[in-house]
Design an enzyme around this catalytic site. Sequence first.
Site, short mmCIF file in Angstrom:
data_model
loop_
_atom_site.label_atom_id
_atom_site.label_comp_id
_atom_site.label_asym_id
_atom_site.label_seq_id
_atom_site.Cartn_x
_atom_site.Cartn_y
_atom_site.Cartn_z
N ASP A 20 -26.67 10.66 39.98
CA ASP A 20 -26.79 10.37 41.42
C ASP A 20 -28.26 10.14 41.78
O ASP A 20 -28.61 9.13 42.40
CB ASP A 20 -26.24 11.55 42.23
CG ASP A 20 -24.87 11.99 41.73
OD1 ASP A 20 -23.91 11.24 41.94
OD2 ASP A 20 -24.78 13.07 41.12
N GLU A 276 -23.71 6.79 34.15
CA GLU A 276 -23.87 5.46 34.74
C GLU A 276 -25.26 4.85 34.47
O GLU A 276 -25.37 3.74 33.96
CB GLU A 276 -23.62 5.56 36.26
CG GLU A 276 -23.74 4.25 36.95
CD GLU A 276 -23.06 4.19 38.31
OE1 GLU A 276 -22.03 4.87 38.50
OE2 GLU A 276 -23.55 3.44 39.16
O1 TRH Z 1 -26.50 12.64 34.02
P1 TRH Z 1 -25.32 11.76 34.04
O2 TRH Z 1 -24.15 12.26 33.34
O3 TRH Z 1 -25.00 11.45 35.51
C1 TRH Z 1 -23.84 11.20 36.19
C2 TRH Z 1 -23.40 12.29 37.05
O4 TRH Z 1 -22.49 13.07 36.33
C3 TRH Z 1 -22.78 11.75 38.28
O5 TRH Z 1 -22.21 12.72 39.08
C4 TRH Z 1 -21.80 10.69 37.95
O6 TRH Z 1 -21.48 10.12 39.12
C5 TRH Z 1 -22.47 9.64 37.10
O7 TRH Z 1 -23.01 10.23 35.93
C6 TRH Z 1 -21.54 8.54 36.72
O8 TRH Z 1 -25.69 10.33 33.37
P2 TRH Z 1 -26.56 9.10 33.89
O9 TRH Z 1 -25.89 8.38 34.98
O10 TRH Z 1 -26.89 8.34 32.71
O11 TRH Z 1 -27.89 9.75 34.46
C7 TRH Z 1 -28.87 10.30 33.64
C8 TRH Z 1 -30.24 10.02 34.19
O12 TRH Z 1 -31.20 10.80 33.49
C9 TRH Z 1 -30.66 8.57 34.00
O13 TRH Z 1 -31.37 8.12 35.14
C10 TRH Z 1 -31.60 8.61 32.81
C11 TRH Z 1 -32.23 9.96 33.00
N1 TRH Z 1 -32.83 10.57 31.81
C12 TRH Z 1 -34.18 10.84 31.83
O14 TRH Z 1 -34.88 10.51 32.79
N2 TRH Z 1 -34.73 11.46 30.75
C13 TRH Z 1 -34.02 11.82 29.66
O15 TRH Z 1 -34.57 12.39 28.71
C14 TRH Z 1 -32.62 11.51 29.66
C15 TRH Z 1 -31.80 11.87 28.46
C16 TRH Z 1 -32.06 10.90 30.74
#
Ligand code: TRH
Length: 380
Positions: A20, A276
């Site tokens: 989010d 996402e």
């Molecule tokens: O963390 P996520 O699983 O996020 C979500 C939430 O569950 C949400 O509620 C749901 O609606 C959505 O998924 C579909 O996965 P996502 O979307 O990939 O987000 C992770 C974020 O973290 C992304 O912006 C990348 C960032 N990130 C970093 O900045 N540093 C890191 O080391 C890693 C592994 C990720």
Amino acid sequence: MPETKTRWDIFCTVVDNFGDIGVTWRLARQLVTEHSLAVRLWVDDLRAFERLCPQIDIHASQQWQQGVEVRQWMADWQPTEAADVVIAAFACQLPGAYMEAMAEREKPPLWMNLDYLSAEDWVVSCHGLPSVKYKQVQKFFFFPGFNQGTGGLLRERGLLERRQQFQQDPEAQRLFLQGLGVDRAPGAQLISLFAYENTGLASWLDAMAGDATPTHLLVPEGRILGDVERWLGVEGLAAGAVHVRDALTVQVLPFVRQDQYDLLLWSCNFNAVRGEDSFVRAQWAGRPMLWHIYQQDEDIHLDKLEAFLALYVKGLSGPAGEAISGLWRAWNAGEKMTDHWRSTRKHWPELEKHAQAWCLEQALQADLATALVQFYLNWI
Ligand code: TRH
């Protein structure tokens, strides 16, 4: 006279994890830097935000980060003037007093719900449609997507050029990885692993350990570590830990800043991603990938998985498409990965080429921030 900037408010409730805030923070920055807009980002959980952007002061009710005005969205809402454009991310509920402020404006704002990403067909027909109304303020659906007729994907200007430059520069990659304490073994393929808990992991790790090609697996700290620990037979894994089992080196990384995470994806030969935002970033990395989709009630996420796979495999030969689909399905069912990984490895060159082609094809669409701005311009 200085031009008055159009004011945008983005509202984000952190339901769980980082998607989010990951999406809204990326969008807010892009609207500021590429579209010269005045953006306030309202976030109800600055601790999650801090993981992606360590400069965040989690106690500040108002702060500026990279040109974005970050506001702590607190339960006791203070009266605030409504902006020209209001984005409720992922159907979050705006404060009642803010809705009143929207309705009180002489010219009502453009109010949009930024929805979840899905490759399902119905998205095209719903994108841009009017949703509910609050007094005279009309809300619209805005759907990201992979097909023409959707709102597209978040993609910063020049992103692919920066990525290509980085991938053509072994020294830049070496330095970046060195900064994370990663010393890539010669000949080893690099794989990053960002996923939810997954019972299929042990079999995938077995397969990599038994592979003829050595693998260096990079795992940012997070929910999957418990499964890694069980497989290794250790406890308390933390950033910096390195364990070697046959052809597989497992290294735990710190959770890096959001912009650094791109460099990690760009450095790896294969990326396991989730949710996402990381899913989209892995596509821009132009490398083969594995998606752990966010689970939803009644397994509706499986329809989304199939919808994406149906699109993604279009440019692949039958056997390569089956191999990658099999791998993704097994991963998302928490099933045994061994055979699927072997089949996937057989089609590696084709999958690599395809990842590049898919990325370029997706980049033909207008990026999501530009599409939002265009939606606003069409609306006024
Ligand atoms: O963390 P996520 O699983 O996020 C979500 C939430 O569950 C949400 O509620 C749901 O609606 C959505 O998924 C579909 O996965 P996502 O979307 O990939 O987000 C992770 C974020 O973290 C992304 O912006 C990348 C960032 N990130 C970093 O900045 N540093 C890191 O080391 C890693 C592994 C990720």
